[in-house]
Design an enzyme around this catalytic site. Sequence first.
Site, PDB file in Angstrom:
ATOM      1  N   ASP A 571      -3.740   6.393  -9.310  1.00  0.00           N
ATOM      2  CA  ASP A 571      -4.793   7.376  -9.582  1.00  0.00           C
ATOM      3  C   ASP A 571      -4.228   8.459 -10.504  1.00  0.00           C
ATOM      4  OD1 ASP A 571      -3.042   8.622  -7.901  1.00  0.00           O
ATOM      5  OD2 ASP A 571      -4.466   8.948  -6.276  1.00  0.00           O
ATOM      6  N   ASP A 572      -4.948   9.545 -10.664  1.00  0.00           N
ATOM      7  CA  ASP A 572      -4.484  10.578 -11.589  1.00  0.00           C
ATOM      8  C   ASP A 572      -3.612  11.609 -10.896  1.00  0.00           C
ATOM      9  OD1 ASP A 572      -5.520   9.604 -13.983  1.00  0.00           O
ATOM     10  OD2 ASP A 572      -7.527  10.176 -13.345  1.00  0.00           O
TER      11      ASP A 572
END
Length: 702
Positions: A571-572
């Site tokens: 994910d970020d």
Amino acid sequence: FGNNDHGIAGRARKYRVTLDPRMDSTSPTGEASVHDDAMKESALNATVYPPASFVNNAHVSSLKQYNDMYRESVDRPAKFWGKIADELYWHTPYDKSKPVHSFNFDVRKGPISISWFPGGKTNLCYNAVDRHAASDPKGTALLWEGNETNQDEVVTWAQLKERVCQLANYLRSVGVGKGDNVTIYLPMVPHLVISMLACARIGAVHSVVFAGFSADALASRLVDSKPKVVLTSTGTMRGAKPIPIKKVVDAGIKLSKDKGVHVERVVVYDHPALPLAQCNWDESIDANWSDVVDTQPKDSPVEWMDSEDPLFRLYTSGSTGTPKGVLHTTGGYMVGTYATFKYVFDHKPDDVFWCTADAGWITGHSYLAYGPLIAKAKCVVFEGVPTYPDAGRCWDIVDKYGVTVFYTAPTLIRSLIRFGDDVVNSRDLSTLRLLGSVGEPINPEAWKWYHEVVGKRKCPIVDTWWQTETGAHMITPLPGAFAQKPGSASRPFFGVVPTLVDSQTGKELPPGPGEGVLCIKGAWPSMMRTVAGNHQRFEETYFSTYPGFYFTGDGARRDEDGYFWITGRVDDVINVSGHRIGTAEVESALVEHDKCAEAAVVGYEHDIKGQAIYAFVVMKEGVEFTAEMKKELVMTVRSIVGAFAAPDTIHWCPTGLPKTRSGKIMRRILRKIAAHEEDGIGDTSTLADPAVVNTILEWRGN
Ligand code: WTA
């Protein structure tokens, strides 16, 4: 699948750091042949076995024993966890006629819920302190080492109990009780551990904020948890640098007041680094720790808590939005941290345990404070930094206290490798018997150095994979039972059922070798129960992507022996020196600068930190991008988030960010640019304006 897109798949295998010449197969001409490279690779990947002397005394000493215990933990959880829970004190035993746990992991079947040890009443502080103060009052609990080499203090179990009780009494006297929130913003002094324990004793819910966070970051956590009381210090020293702690708290409280949150009391420990007389002081809110706490009676009753009563919240970053308050409860967290501490660190009564993590992070919560204290370990608490007064400080501390188990992050190991082996070899590390690693994948080269130079080949290494959300170790070697593969966190701890999911189909991969998104099936005792004040966010973040599973946010590979190799976040979230940073947080900090129009942040590989922060910025019309501007942007992030989140690189995008026609930023492209992998940028035809990529590339290094 997001992993490759993030360019971090196999990161653990790609690192190159300068190593001890004994391990370097470079030929005298300085050119490594293909053959040498292959030899080096296979030497690095060679399986390492724990020495017989270790195995013979280990709690779990064979793979068969692990397999049997693991089977039981999964097939008969009541029996398995019952035995471990019975090693601890329960004021009211939990109801063994009911299932030991109940949970729903499937949003389609109703709200996500998890509970363990039904009907039990206990107290973490009682288990971590009172039991030991009664059985061994003069025994050592904490070995505190200050920033300077001549600052230290031994805290016995009896003293620890007294100090905890005094703070508990004070907190009660100002109306803090069960379920109330208390924020702790303290450096690594005994007061920090004492504060956590005092809250646990009276049933208050602590929220420790790492004392490197900025006033803004502290304020947003105060606004979210609305504590009555904040516990802090005047200042601290980090190496040669004085840090004004109370000043940050004052600013944080002021900011939170503007948002309608009213902190009633700030209790300040007068730290020698900064005399109280030099701090701003407001009689109506500030209180001196030594006046109000040290004068309290030295005993205080324990609040008996239900298994599912909250213990603490700890804020952590995710891919979107503001940090979330991960909420942990009493019974499961207690049993989970105790069990992992006992088995993963193979705890023995004579151990001197040193976890280098700050208690502001989950590693400090579970393995500086609760786990080791419940198990009655002697714990080193170190306030300073590893390179002050010189790069041998860690090894001096090991030598000074006879540390037997040392637990740290790969980033620290990599940063110390640079100083050479003599720094390590000149200290007596003969007491060490086990080493641990946490926070990010450890690259095989750092693993080898840790094993050979620090551990002298006699200490197994436990590479522990887990998260703020999981509360305790999840995938990790058991040191006496497992052959170790450098770079692999190996197999699941008892009761943990990891699985790999195909990100495209959402389906579980069949058993055997494979690579996918790492998910967990079924509940384990120490898992988070909710996002404080926002259960919907809890369900969306962890249970909606792959219904039926807990989604970790990490990618992983499983090899033919069933060993897991964590490949990094999908994910970020960026993992800088083992600290989790959400790209969204850094981006919103950058655009707070009035000249910055837009920002996109990605991670890129860094030799020491694991990952570093790369920020692409678009300035407002007519603003000139200068070296000064760059500095201002970095300062903005430092002051809004904290120094540890400062971007390493700022890259100006004169004509904008690469976006799709629907306006979505194409981070894939930015990651390639940050990694200097322009060749891999690939198809840009879906961009609204493919030419922006060229302008960005032209401005590299501006
Ligand atoms: C990463 C820290 C590889 C992972 C305890 C995870 C690791 C995130 C390891 C959680 C490890 C932690 N090998 N990666 N041994 N340990 N991670 O919440 O990406 O600060 O999701 O908890 O760190 O970070 P957190």
